[in-house]
Design an enzyme around this catalytic site. Sequence first.
Site: not given
Length: 128
Positions: A34, A75, A82
């Site tokens: 990410e 995070e 997601e």
Amino acid sequence: MQNPDEIPRKVTGIRHLFAAQRYSASGARRLWQEAAFRHECLAMLASLVFFAIIGASVARFLILIGVFLIVVALEALNTAIEEIIDRISPEFSATGRHAKDLGSFAVFCGLLAWGILMLDTTVRVIVG
């Protein structure tokens, strides 16, 4: 190599500790993919250098590390949300969007806390 979609069998005892470490390392490798996480790592390095330059106390360094770890955890959870939404609902859905937005907001709150810490430390050390 093990299929990532294969259900791992349950382990107990000391083997569970080693398995948990492997799962955590796998999660860290996934999170490294990410861009936002990589940016947060760079920001942490910059924050550490900045704290060293201004002469922040050891306590402030420890608080910074704690805030960074909270941001990393947020995070990771946001990325997990997601991934799950993309897996179970690849088509657009308002619920999926809300879940992703809420995860993003959680990360934003952590980053805001980090920013407040940076500002407060700067004021305390430089202004006195």
